[in-house]
Scaffold this active site. Sequence first.
Site, PDB file in Angstrom:
ATOM      1  N   LYS A  48     -43.818   9.847  -7.657  1.00 45.69           N
ATOM      2  CA  LYS A  48     -43.349   9.127  -8.848  1.00 45.69           C
ATOM      3  C   LYS A  48     -41.918   9.508  -9.233  1.00 45.69           C
ATOM      4  O   LYS A  48     -41.351   8.903 -10.135  1.00 45.69           O
ATOM      5  CB  LYS A  48     -44.287   9.413 -10.024  1.00 45.69           C
ATOM      6  CG  LYS A  48     -45.756   9.138  -9.741  1.00 45.69           C
ATOM      7  CD  LYS A  48     -46.017   7.669  -9.500  1.00 45.69           C
ATOM      8  CE  LYS A  48     -47.477   7.402  -9.143  1.00 45.69           C
ATOM      9  NZ  LYS A  48     -48.414   7.816 -10.189  1.00 45.69           N
ATOM     10  N   GLY A  80     -48.371   0.755 -16.129  1.00 46.83           N
ATOM     11  CA  GLY A  80     -49.102   0.208 -14.993  1.00 46.83           C
ATOM     12  C   GLY A  80     -50.565  -0.048 -15.311  1.00 46.83           C
ATOM     13  O   GLY A  80     -51.190  -0.922 -14.723  1.00 46.83           O
ATOM     14  N   ALA A  82     -47.319   8.930 -15.610  1.00 47.95           N
ATOM     15  CA  ALA A  82     -46.173   8.025 -15.586  1.00 47.95           C
ATOM     16  C   ALA A  82     -46.161   7.291 -14.260  1.00 47.95           C
ATOM     17  O   ALA A  82     -46.674   7.783 -13.253  1.00 47.95           O
ATOM     18  CB  ALA A  82     -44.867   8.786 -15.793  1.00 47.95           C
ATOM     19  N   THR A 111     -53.651   7.517 -20.480  1.00 50.28           N
ATOM     20  CA  THR A 111     -54.451   6.534 -19.756  1.00 50.28           C
ATOM     21  C   THR A 111     -53.981   6.450 -18.311  1.00 50.28           C
ATOM     22  O   THR A 111     -52.783   6.565 -18.038  1.00 50.28           O
ATOM     23  CB  THR A 111     -54.324   5.155 -20.426  1.00 50.28           C
ATOM     24  OG1 THR A 111     -54.907   5.217 -21.735  1.00 50.28           O
ATOM     25  CG2 THR A 111     -55.028   4.073 -19.627  1.00 50.28           C
ATOM     26  N   GLY A 112     -54.915   6.229 -17.388  1.00 48.49           N
ATOM     27  CA  GLY A 112     -54.584   6.082 -15.980  1.00 48.49           C
ATOM     28  C   GLY A 112     -55.311   7.098 -15.131  1.00 48.49           C
ATOM     29  O   GLY A 112     -56.017   7.983 -15.635  1.00 48.49           O
ATOM     30  N   SER A 113     -55.129   6.989 -13.814  1.00 54.02           N
ATOM     31  CA  SER A 113     -55.891   7.842 -12.893  1.00 54.02           C
ATOM     32  C   SER A 113     -55.534   9.315 -13.035  1.00 54.02           C
ATOM     33  O   SER A 113     -56.416  10.182 -12.977  1.00 54.02           O
ATOM     34  CB  SER A 113     -55.660   7.379 -11.454  1.00 54.02           C
ATOM     35  OG  SER A 113     -54.288   7.441 -11.114  1.00 54.02           O
ATOM     36  N   THR A 114     -54.247   9.635 -13.232  1.00 50.21           N
ATOM     37  CA  THR A 114     -53.860  11.038 -13.393  1.00 50.21           C
ATOM     38  C   THR A 114     -54.331  11.576 -14.727  1.00 50.21           C
ATOM     39  O   THR A 114     -54.830  12.706 -14.824  1.00 50.21           O
ATOM     40  CB  THR A 114     -52.334  11.189 -13.252  1.00 50.21           C
ATOM     41  OG1 THR A 114     -51.891  10.531 -12.070  1.00 50.21           O
ATOM     42  CG2 THR A 114     -51.950  12.650 -13.168  1.00 50.21           C
ATOM     43  N   GLU A 117     -49.794   4.071 -25.769  1.00 47.57           N
ATOM     44  CA  GLU A 117     -49.236   5.287 -25.172  1.00 47.57           C
ATOM     45  C   GLU A 117     -47.923   5.680 -25.837  1.00 47.57           C
ATOM     46  O   GLU A 117     -47.688   6.859 -26.124  1.00 47.57           O
ATOM     47  CB  GLU A 117     -49.023   5.084 -23.670  1.00 47.57           C
ATOM     48  CG  GLU A 117     -50.314   5.046 -22.871  1.00 47.57           C
ATOM     49  CD  GLU A 117     -50.094   4.696 -21.411  1.00 47.57           C
ATOM     50  OE1 GLU A 117     -50.935   5.093 -20.587  1.00 47.57           O
ATOM     51  OE2 GLU A 117     -49.096   4.017 -21.092  1.00 47.57           O
TER      52      GLU A 117
END
Length: 262
Positions: free
Chosen positions: A129, A104, A91, A33-36, A111
């Site tokens: 990061k 975040g 991450a 999950t997340g933008s990356t 996850e």
Amino acid sequence: MAAELSPIDKAKFVAAKRAVEFVENGMKLGLGTGSTAAWMVRCLAERIREEGLRVTGVPTSSRTAELARSLGIPITSLDEARWLDLTIDGADEFDPELNLIKGGGAALLQEKIVATASDQMIVITDAAKEVKQLGAFPLPVEVIPFGWQTTKALIEEMLVGMDVMSRECTLRMNHDAPLVTDEANYIVDLHLKRIGNPRQLAMVLNQIPGVVENGLFIDICDIVIIGHGDGRVILRDINSGQVEDDRVEFVPADNIFADLGD
């Protein structure tokens, strides 16, 4: 597509593109999950479309599930899959031992469950990061809503004895109300600035009544792939000690990336 992306998005894209090269026919995959991770889901969908790749995904959030479905990636639950071949996720921070801070995007519980139910975890990220010591990014802790203020006070009291630089704790908000996770819990963010002993902190946090899980991922990540805005990717394998310096070519604009708004 390269001309349309910011340097940070280029870095995320090339890391995601390199990571999906590890995916093989028949694999059961944890989808982060997340933008990356959203870049990874789209790159995976491209392989399915272009190569006829056959995989089944286990999403780590409702957002990822929705994106995967929209792109035609077959998905299932972890209960149905039972065990996974590979999880690919992003991450918020990682250190030289590939310990992570995640959460975040408020999906840390799913996850962590999915990552630990996998033979291998690959983290895709950009160079910003990477840190020498975890803690600059606030550490998310998922807590049940009942008595959350008491749980927060217990966390603050516990932190007095921990090797951290700061002990500020805040409830994560969504506008004027507490943010609610997919599991209907709250997130307390710990603004520690520096975590001297991540392993100890992770263990102690989870002993506090009301804490469901924390965002420290210790000894879970096997490989980190770091993308750069010029197409360069660095791959580090914590198990073999191998470091690879590679390059991913940008591809022309494609509809599969056109509406990425994560």
